[in-house]
Design a protein around this motif. Sequence first.
Motif, short mmCIF file in Angstrom:
data_model
loop_
_atom_site.label_atom_id
_atom_site.label_comp_id
_atom_site.label_asym_id
_atom_site.label_seq_id
_atom_site.Cartn_x
_atom_site.Cartn_y
_atom_site.Cartn_z
N MET A 100 0.82 -1.21 0.00
CA MET A 100 0.00 0.00 0.00
C MET A 100 0.85 1.26 0.00
N LEU A 101 0.33 2.27 -0.69
CA LEU A 101 0.93 3.60 -0.70
C LEU A 101 -0.15 4.60 -0.32
N LEU A 102 0.00 5.24 0.85
CA LEU A 102 -0.95 6.22 1.36
C LEU A 102 -0.29 7.59 1.35
N GLU A 103 -0.94 8.58 0.73
CA GLU A 103 -0.34 9.90 0.60
C GLU A 103 -1.36 11.00 0.90
N ASN A 104 -1.00 11.89 1.82
CA ASN A 104 -1.68 13.17 2.01
C ASN A 104 -3.18 13.04 2.22
N ASN A 105 -3.55 12.23 3.21
CA ASN A 105 -4.94 12.11 3.61
C ASN A 105 -5.18 12.93 4.88
N TYR A 106 -6.41 13.36 5.09
CA TYR A 106 -6.77 14.17 6.26
C TYR A 106 -7.69 13.35 7.16
N TYR A 107 -7.33 13.26 8.45
CA TYR A 107 -8.11 12.51 9.44
C TYR A 107 -8.61 13.46 10.51
N ASN A 108 -9.90 13.45 10.76
CA ASN A 108 -10.47 14.15 11.90
C ASN A 108 -11.35 13.15 12.65
N ILE A 109 -10.85 12.67 13.78
CA ILE A 109 -11.54 11.61 14.51
C ILE A 109 -11.70 12.05 15.96
N THR A 110 -12.91 12.43 16.31
CA THR A 110 -13.20 12.91 17.65
C THR A 110 -12.95 11.81 18.67
N GLY A 111 -12.32 12.20 19.77
CA GLY A 111 -12.08 11.26 20.86
C GLY A 111 -10.80 10.45 20.73
N LEU A 112 -10.12 10.56 19.61
CA LEU A 112 -8.90 9.76 19.38
C LEU A 112 -7.66 10.60 19.70
N LYS A 113 -6.78 10.04 20.51
CA LYS A 113 -5.54 10.71 20.86
C LYS A 113 -4.50 10.48 19.76
N LEU A 114 -3.55 11.40 19.67
CA LEU A 114 -2.49 11.23 18.69
C LEU A 114 -1.74 9.93 18.92
N SER A 115 -1.56 9.56 20.16
CA SER A 115 -0.83 8.32 20.47
C SER A 115 -1.60 7.08 20.03
N GLU A 116 -2.89 7.24 19.75
CA GLU A 116 -3.72 6.11 19.33
C GLU A 116 -3.92 6.05 17.82
N PHE A 117 -3.42 7.07 17.13
CA PHE A 117 -3.65 7.16 15.69
C PHE A 117 -3.14 5.90 14.98
N CYS A 118 -1.89 5.56 15.25
CA CYS A 118 -1.35 4.32 14.70
C CYS A 118 -1.95 3.15 15.48
N GLY A 119 -2.52 2.24 14.77
CA GLY A 119 -3.21 1.13 15.41
C GLY A 119 -4.72 1.27 15.36
N LYS A 120 -5.19 2.48 15.07
CA LYS A 120 -6.62 2.71 14.96
C LYS A 120 -6.97 3.22 13.55
N ALA A 121 -6.42 4.37 13.19
CA ALA A 121 -6.69 4.92 11.86
C ALA A 121 -5.85 4.24 10.79
N ILE A 122 -4.66 3.80 11.16
CA ILE A 122 -3.78 3.08 10.25
C ILE A 122 -3.20 1.90 11.01
N LYS A 123 -3.33 0.70 10.44
CA LYS A 123 -2.75 -0.48 11.07
C LYS A 123 -2.45 -1.52 10.01
N GLY A 124 -1.72 -2.55 10.40
CA GLY A 124 -1.43 -3.59 9.43
C GLY A 124 -0.62 -4.74 10.02
N LYS A 125 -0.65 -5.85 9.30
CA LYS A 125 0.16 -7.02 9.62
C LYS A 125 0.22 -7.91 8.39
N ASP A 126 1.31 -8.63 8.26
CA ASP A 126 1.49 -9.61 7.19
C ASP A 126 1.52 -9.01 5.79
N PHE A 127 1.69 -7.69 5.69
CA PHE A 127 1.80 -7.07 4.37
C PHE A 127 3.22 -7.23 3.83
#
Length: 481
Positions: A391-418
């Motif tokens: 995957m190639l992800l470029e220049n997307n905008y995320y606005n997610i109420t209630g989500l901390k910056l420390s939680e961004f990875c693993g919630k808005a973006i995650k992955g395994k076995d790629f």
Amino acid sequence: MKSTLFAAGILLASSAHAATINAASLTGPSTPLQTAQYGVRNYSAPVLVDGLHDPASYMAAPALPVWQFASGDPTGGVLTFERQTAPATGWHSWSRKGKVLVTGGSAATANRVYTVYNGQQLVAAINEAGNDAKIIRVIGHIDLRWSENNTVFREYTSYADQKYGGSISIPSNTTLVGINDAQGRPARITGTALLIGGELALTPGGSEETDFKNWIAAGKDGDDYPTWTRNVIVRNLVIDTPWDVNPEDSANAYADGVTVSRAQNIYLDHITMSDGDTPESMATGTFKTRHDGALDVVRGSDYVTISNSVFNKHHKTTLVGNGDSGRAWSDEGRLHVTFSGNWWDGATTRLPLNRYGQVHLFNNLITGSVSTTNADIKFASGTDARYRSNMLLENNYYNITGLKLSEFCGKAIKGKDFIGFRSSGHIFTSDKAGTNAVDGQCGYALPAAANLWTPPYLYALQTATSTLTAVPAAAGAGKLK
């Protein structure tokens, strides 16, 4: 020769010049029509099917929309955007044979331009035109539960009735578009699944998997396998994902809103998709999963673009690749898909979930909330890079109420076995974290050189910040006139 260009501060990436192939020329005479079994109700009673679809799970849709049937064409039949070919930006514009122009039905003769107001007219137009170039203009509200010119309504009676009678198969060389009605409302499809392609054996009673493997083992080009559906454009439609009246089991429903299956060179644009008037929260009892995917790209499909569309109020939004190692025979090296200019707003998961695919996401907007009490729109996970994906992800905008910056990875973006994951240039905002630029790589290692790739098509990469206003202004049904 590859080049990188700059125009008005916007990066443009381009590939070598090459002759462009009309996608219609890739549709051979052996391409099968997969339409006859679809769009015809059988009103059968619920029965177990391979131990699934327990009759006790039957539940009619608990709510129906306010219908917006139409009987007249406010344009007087004058075509505007209907003859447009697909743009050159996105994986749909490519193939293993080189650059492709996706023409859909743009070359349709006058007798292959249809304006339809109900499900039966839509099915009839498809069956009459077959694989000929055709333009089908939808006005008003399509639902295959209605018949006799939208005067008789009957709910689906079983899994079999819904699977066949509640689905429309779109063949090759089709442009299917919604036309805004006299009140300016976009055309809408409810209670009806759109199928673009289907996984077939070479002969009736044969094995889809065995036949394809034998084709490859004989040294033949997989792109020449005869059962592909190709060269389809779908635009400017509101699509409500179907309520499954008789689901597989407690966790799995059957029908997607749109399924792209063994199809190539497909362009899906300016679509608005959600659960409509029947969100998952309306399900009761044991069988609480009543919707499957909104828009899935599966079973070896290839060269697909999904652009300028809105996805909201839906779980399991989009799959690219629907299986792990058991699907390698069809999916390995395929599933090239582009997502650009889309708005995921209150879509809860799979934005998208990707197996095998070489997927490019750029300049999309993702908005939602992890703190809302409304389960139908509660954000649970975003982009999910899974088995053998790249995957190639470029220049997307995320606005997610209630989500901390420390939680961004693993919630808005995650992955395994790629096998490859690159992500950069995003903006993340929330009431918890404020405005933060995030590289989005989320601690994952960059791909090995063998798994690095550059999109072969031209694309204008805007800043993530620009998507916050540009995407809502342009995305969704009703914007094309």
